[in-house]
Scaffold this motif. Structure first.
Motif, PDB file in Angstrom:
ATOM      1  N   ASN A 158       0.824  -1.220   0.000  1.00 62.71           N
ATOM      2  CA  ASN A 158       0.000   0.000   0.000  1.00 62.71           C
ATOM      3  C   ASN A 158       0.854   1.265   0.000  1.00 62.71           C
ATOM      4  OD1 ASN A 158      -2.173  -1.638   0.049  1.00 62.71           O
ATOM      5  ND2 ASN A 158      -3.168  -0.679   1.813  1.00 62.71           N
ATOM      6  N   ASP A 159       1.956   1.218   0.766  1.00 65.15           N
ATOM      7  CA  ASP A 159       2.846   2.392   0.804  1.00 65.15           C
ATOM      8  C   ASP A 159       3.439   2.653  -0.576  1.00 65.15           C
ATOM      9  OD1 ASP A 159       2.317   2.422   3.449  1.00 65.15           O
ATOM     10  OD2 ASP A 159       4.260   1.614   4.091  1.00 65.15           O
ATOM     11  N   ILE A 160       3.833   1.573  -1.239  1.00 64.61           N
ATOM     12  CA  ILE A 160       4.446   1.731  -2.578  1.00 64.61           C
ATOM     13  C   ILE A 160       3.405   2.313  -3.552  1.00 64.61           C
ATOM     14  CG2 ILE A 160       5.404   0.457  -4.552  1.00 64.61           C
ATOM     15  CD1 ILE A 160       6.601  -1.508  -2.441  1.00 64.61           C
ATOM     16  N   LEU A 161       2.199   1.771  -3.509  1.00 64.17           N
ATOM     17  CA  LEU A 161       1.158   2.262  -4.431  1.00 64.17           C
ATOM     18  C   LEU A 161       0.786   3.708  -4.120  1.00 64.17           C
ATOM     19  CD1 LEU A 161      -1.186  -0.866  -4.801  1.00 64.17           C
ATOM     20  CD2 LEU A 161       0.610  -0.096  -6.337  1.00 64.17           C
ATOM     21  N   MET A 162       0.777   4.041  -2.835  1.00 59.17           N
ATOM     22  CA  MET A 162       0.478   5.431  -2.442  1.00 59.17           C
ATOM     23  C   MET A 162       1.548   6.364  -2.998  1.00 59.17           C
ATOM     24  SD  MET A 162      -1.423   7.642  -0.969  1.00 59.17           S
ATOM     25  CE  MET A 162      -2.517   7.071   0.320  1.00 59.17           C
ATOM     26  N   ASP A 163       2.809   5.961  -2.844  1.00 59.16           N
ATOM     27  CA  ASP A 163       3.916   6.785  -3.339  1.00 59.16           C
ATOM     28  C   ASP A 163       3.801   6.954  -4.861  1.00 59.16           C
ATOM     29  OD1 ASP A 163       6.208   8.230  -3.011  1.00 59.16           O
ATOM     30  OD2 ASP A 163       7.546   6.520  -3.314  1.00 59.16           O
ATOM     31  N   MET A 164       3.509   5.853  -5.543  1.00 62.39           N
ATOM     32  CA  MET A 164       3.352   5.862  -7.010  1.00 62.39           C
ATOM     33  C   MET A 164       2.254   6.859  -7.418  1.00 62.39           C
ATOM     34  SD  MET A 164       1.949   2.570  -9.087  1.00 62.39           S
ATOM     35  CE  MET A 164       0.224   2.929  -8.793  1.00 62.39           C
ATOM     36  N   CYS A 165       1.122   6.802  -6.734  1.00 52.91           N
ATOM     37  CA  CYS A 165      -0.003   7.709  -7.078  1.00 52.91           C
ATOM     38  C   CYS A 165       0.342   9.151  -6.750  1.00 52.91           C
ATOM     39  CB  CYS A 165      -1.271   7.297  -6.330  1.00 52.91           C
ATOM     40  SG  CYS A 165      -1.955   5.764  -6.939  1.00 52.91           S
ATOM     41  N   GLN A 166       0.934   9.359  -5.587  1.00 53.11           N
ATOM     42  CA  GLN A 166       1.234  10.747  -5.185  1.00 53.11           C
ATOM     43  C   GLN A 166       2.240  11.397  -6.136  1.00 53.11           C
ATOM     44  OE1 GLN A 166       2.145  10.209  -1.024  1.00 53.11           O
ATOM     45  NE2 GLN A 166       0.153  11.039  -0.427  1.00 53.11           N
ATOM     46  N   LYS A 167       3.252  10.630  -6.536  1.00 55.11           N
ATOM     47  CA  LYS A 167       4.259  11.198  -7.457  1.00 55.11           C
ATOM     48  C   LYS A 167       3.602  11.519  -8.808  1.00 55.11           C
ATOM     49  CE  LYS A 167       8.365  10.728  -5.236  1.00 55.11           C
ATOM     50  NZ  LYS A 167       8.488   9.533  -4.430  1.00 55.11           N
ATOM     51  N   THR A 168       2.725  10.637  -9.260  1.00 51.14           N
ATOM     52  CA  THR A 168       2.030  10.863 -10.544  1.00 51.14           C
ATOM     53  C   THR A 168       1.171  12.121 -10.463  1.00 51.14           C
ATOM     54  OG1 THR A 168       1.905   8.471 -10.793  1.00 51.14           O
ATOM     55  CG2 THR A 168       0.500   9.752 -12.235  1.00 51.14           C
ATOM     56  N   ILE A 169       0.431  12.240  -9.372  1.00 48.89           N
ATOM     57  CA  ILE A 169      -0.465  13.387  -9.198  1.00 48.89           C
ATOM     58  C   ILE A 169       0.349  14.680  -9.125  1.00 48.89           C
ATOM     59  CG2 ILE A 169      -2.049  14.473  -7.518  1.00 48.89           C
ATOM     60  CD1 ILE A 169      -2.974  11.509  -6.900  1.00 48.89           C
ATOM     61  N   HIS A 170       1.441  14.603  -8.386  1.00 47.23           N
ATOM     62  CA  HIS A 170       2.293  15.789  -8.237  1.00 47.23           C
ATOM     63  C   HIS A 170       2.836  16.248  -9.592  1.00 47.23           C
ATOM     64  CE1 HIS A 170       4.978  18.624  -6.417  1.00 47.23           C
ATOM     65  NE2 HIS A 170       6.023  18.052  -6.992  1.00 47.23           N
ATOM     66  N   ARG A 171       3.284  15.271 -10.398  1.00 47.01           N
ATOM     67  CA  ARG A 171       3.834  15.625 -11.720  1.00 47.01           C
ATOM     68  C   ARG A 171       2.734  16.208 -12.615  1.00 47.01           C
ATOM     69  NH1 ARG A 171       7.101  18.145 -14.277  1.00 47.01           N
ATOM     70  NH2 ARG A 171       7.654  17.456 -16.361  1.00 47.01           N
ATOM     71  N   SER A 172       1.571  15.646 -12.503  1.00 45.40           N
ATOM     72  CA  SER A 172       0.452  16.162 -13.295  1.00 45.40           C
ATOM     73  C   SER A 172       0.139  17.610 -12.900  1.00 45.40           C
ATOM     74  CB  SER A 172      -0.750  15.245 -13.071  1.00 45.40           C
ATOM     75  OG  SER A 172      -1.854  15.761 -13.698  1.00 45.40           O
ATOM     76  N   GLN A 173       0.193  17.885 -11.585  1.00 48.81           N
ATOM     77  CA  GLN A 173      -0.060  19.260 -11.117  1.00 48.81           C
ATOM     78  C   GLN A 173       1.018  20.208 -11.625  1.00 48.81           C
ATOM     79  OE1 GLN A 173      -0.273  18.258  -6.985  1.00 48.81           O
ATOM     80  NE2 GLN A 173      -2.515  18.170  -6.972  1.00 48.81           N
ATOM     81  N   GLN A 174       2.272  19.732 -11.570  1.00 47.73           N
ATOM     82  CA  GLN A 174       3.387  20.564 -12.057  1.00 47.73           C
ATOM     83  C   GLN A 174       3.200  20.909 -13.534  1.00 47.73           C
ATOM     84  OE1 GLN A 174       6.867  18.165 -11.417  1.00 47.73           O
ATOM     85  NE2 GLN A 174       7.638  19.526  -9.821  1.00 47.73           N
ATOM     86  N   LEU A 175       2.873  19.879 -14.344  1.00 52.17           N
ATOM     87  CA  LEU A 175       2.705  20.104 -15.782  1.00 52.17           C
ATOM     88  C   LEU A 175       1.573  21.082 -16.042  1.00 52.17           C
ATOM     89  CD1 LEU A 175       3.166  16.465 -17.142  1.00 52.17           C
ATOM     90  CD2 LEU A 175       4.708  18.394 -17.474  1.00 52.17           C
ATOM     91  N   SER A 176       0.517  20.932 -15.265  1.00 56.58           N
ATOM     92  CA  SER A 176      -0.636  21.811 -15.413  1.00 56.58           C
ATOM     93  C   SER A 176      -0.257  23.255 -15.099  1.00 56.58           C
ATOM     94  CB  SER A 176      -1.696  21.292 -14.451  1.00 56.58           C
ATOM     95  OG  SER A 176      -2.880  21.830 -14.696  1.00 56.58           O
ATOM     96  N   GLU A 177       0.512  23.430 -14.016  1.00 56.77           N
ATOM     97  CA  GLU A 177       0.944  24.798 -13.650  1.00 56.77           C
ATOM     98  C   GLU A 177       1.818  25.403 -14.741  1.00 56.77           C
ATOM     99  OE1 GLU A 177       2.709  24.412  -9.771  1.00 56.77           O
ATOM    100  OE2 GLU A 177       0.767  23.754  -8.980  1.00 56.77           O
ATOM    101  N   GLU A 178       2.711  24.561 -15.303  1.00 58.97           N
ATOM    102  CA  GLU A 178       3.590  25.073 -16.373  1.00 58.97           C
ATOM    103  C   GLU A 178       2.762  25.548 -17.564  1.00 58.97           C
ATOM    104  OE1 GLU A 178       6.482  22.020 -17.312  1.00 58.97           O
ATOM    105  OE2 GLU A 178       7.174  22.007 -15.235  1.00 58.97           O
ATOM    106  N   LEU A 179       1.681  24.811 -17.859  1.00 58.81           N
ATOM    107  CA  LEU A 179       0.855  25.170 -19.020  1.00 58.81           C
ATOM    108  C   LEU A 179       0.061  26.454 -18.801  1.00 58.81           C
ATOM    109  CD1 LEU A 179      -0.548  21.678 -19.951  1.00 58.81           C
ATOM    110  CD2 LEU A 179       0.784  23.146 -21.466  1.00 58.81           C
TER     111      LEU A 179
END
Ligand SMILES: NC(=O)c1ccc[n+]([C@@H]2O[C@H](COP(=O)([O-])OP(=O)(O)OC[C@H]3O[C@@H](n4cnc5c(N)ncnc54)[C@H](OP(=O)(O)O)[C@@H]3O)[C@@H](O)[C@H]2O)c1
Length: 266
Positions: free
Chosen positions: A243-264
Motif C-alpha cells: 500500500n505504501d508503494i502504491l500510495m507513493d506511485m499515485c502521489q508522485k504521478t499526481i504531483h507531476r500532473s499538477q506541475q505540468l498543469s501549472e507550467e501550461l
C-alpha cells in the motif's frame, strides 16, 4: 452532424478504432497540420484536411486532439471558426476549462475528456467534465456517441489528476506489475512465452471477473481456502509495504500532473 477531430495523432486514431459504425454515419472530419498521419486513417466516409478552418467551420462537435502545448496557437488561429452552438471536447491533459474558455470565448460549450489508450478496443475509461454552457441533453448526446469506446465517468475537474493516477497512467503501472510478475515466474523456472501467457491470462481473468463481481474480498475468499496455497501468498502481500508503494506511485504521478498543469497555465 458534422464531427471534427483536430489532430490525427495517437488519440484520434484510438478513438476512430473504438467507435462503432453508427458514428461514421455522421459527417466526420479529421484535420492535421501535416499529411503523413492521414495514411493511417483507413476509414470510409472520413474527410481529411490540412486546413483546420475547413474542419472547424460548421462543425457541431469539435474534438481538440492536439498536445496541450500546441493548443494556444491553434485556438488563436481558429477560435473565430467555432460556431456558437458547437460542442468543443478537449483531450488536452493539464489544460483547465477556464484556460480553454479564455482562449476561445466565455460562452463556448466545453467538455473535457481524459481517455486512456484502451478506448481503441472499446474497453477504455474516459473521465468527463463540462462547463456550465453545456446542457444535460448535449452531455447525453456526447456520451452516447463515445459510449462504444468504453466507460464515460463523470468527475469534478479537480479530480482529473486522480483519474490519471488510477487510469490514464494507471494502465502503465499495471503493465509494470505484470512485467515484474513475469520476470519472477521466469526466475522460478518458466520460459518467457509460458510466463507471459500465464500472467497476461491471469490479469484478464481477474479483471473480467471483477467487472462482473466488484466485491474483491469475496473473489479473494473464493480462491483462498484456509490452509491452502493462495492464503500463504496473500498473507505475504498483506504484510508487505504494497500500500505504501502504491500510495507513493499515485502521489508522485499526481504531483507531476499538477506541475505540468501549472507550467501550461503560465
Ligand atoms: N496519448 C495518450 O495516452 C493520451 C491520454 C490522454 C489524453 N491525451 C491528450 O490527447 C491529446 C492528443 O495526444 P496524442 O497522444 O494523440 O498526441 P499526438 O500523437 O502528438 O497527436 C497530435 C497531432 O496533432 C497534430 N497537430 C499539432 N498541432 C496542430 C495544429 N495546429 N493543427 C492541426 N494538427 C495539429 C500533430 O501533427 P503532426 O503529425 O504534424 O505532428 C499530431 O498528429 C493531448 O492533448 C494529450 O494530452 C493523450
Amino acid at each position: 452532424m458534422k464531427i471534427s477531430f483536430i489532430g490525427a495523432g495517437n488519440m484520434t486514431q484510438a478513438f476512430l478504432k473504438g467507435l462503432d459504425r453508427s458514428f461514421f454515419e455522421h459527417e466526420v472530419w479529421v484535420s492535421n497540420r501535416s499529411q503523413a498521419k492521414f495514411d493511417m486513417l483507413d476509414y470510409p466516409n472520413i474527410t481529411t484536411s490540412l486546413d483546420n478552418h475547413k474542419a472547424i467551420q460548421n462543425a457541431d462537435i469539435i474534438i481538440l486532439a492536439i498536445k496541450p502545448q500546441q493548443m494556444f496557437e491553434l485556438l488563436e488561429a481558429s477560435r473565430m471558426d467555432i460556431k456558437s452552438n458547437a460542442i468543443v471536447i478537449s483531450l488536452a491533459a493539464g489544460l483547465s476549462m477556464r484556460q480553454l474558455e479564455r482562449w476561445m470565448f466565455p460562452e463556448v460549450k466545453l467538455i473535457r475528456f481524459m481517455p486512456n489508450t484502451a478506448i481503441a478496443l472499446g474497453i477504455g475509461s474516459i473521465a468527463v467534465c463540462n462547463n456550465q454552457n453545456v446542457d444535460a441533453s448535449e452531455l447525453i448526446l456526447v456520451k452516447e456517441l463515445f459510449k462504444p469506446c468504453g466507460s464515460l465517468i463523470d468527475i469534478d475537474e479537480n479530480q482529473f489528476e486522480l483519474f490519471i493516477a488510477a487510469s490514464g497512467s494507471g494502465i502503465a503501472f499495471v503493465y509494470q506489475i505484470m512485467e515484474s510478475y513475469i520476470q519472477i515466474m521466469k526466475e522460478l523456472g518458466l520460459n518467457e512465452a509460458q510466463a507471459k501467457s500465464m500472467i497476461i491470462d491471469t490479469f484478464i481473468a481477474a479483471s473480467s471477473m471483477a467487472k462482473i463481481n466488484p466485491d474483491l474480498e469475496d473473489l479473494m475468499n473464493r480462491v483462498a481456502s484456509k490452509g491452502g496455497t493462495t492464503i500463504e501468498g496473500l498473507n505475504v502481500l498483506r504484510a508487505s509495504k504494497l500500500n505504501d508503494i502504491l500510495m507513493d506511485m499515485c502521489q508522485k504521478t499526481i504531483h507531476r500532473s499538477q506541475q505540468l498543469s501549472e507550467e501550461l497555465q503560465k
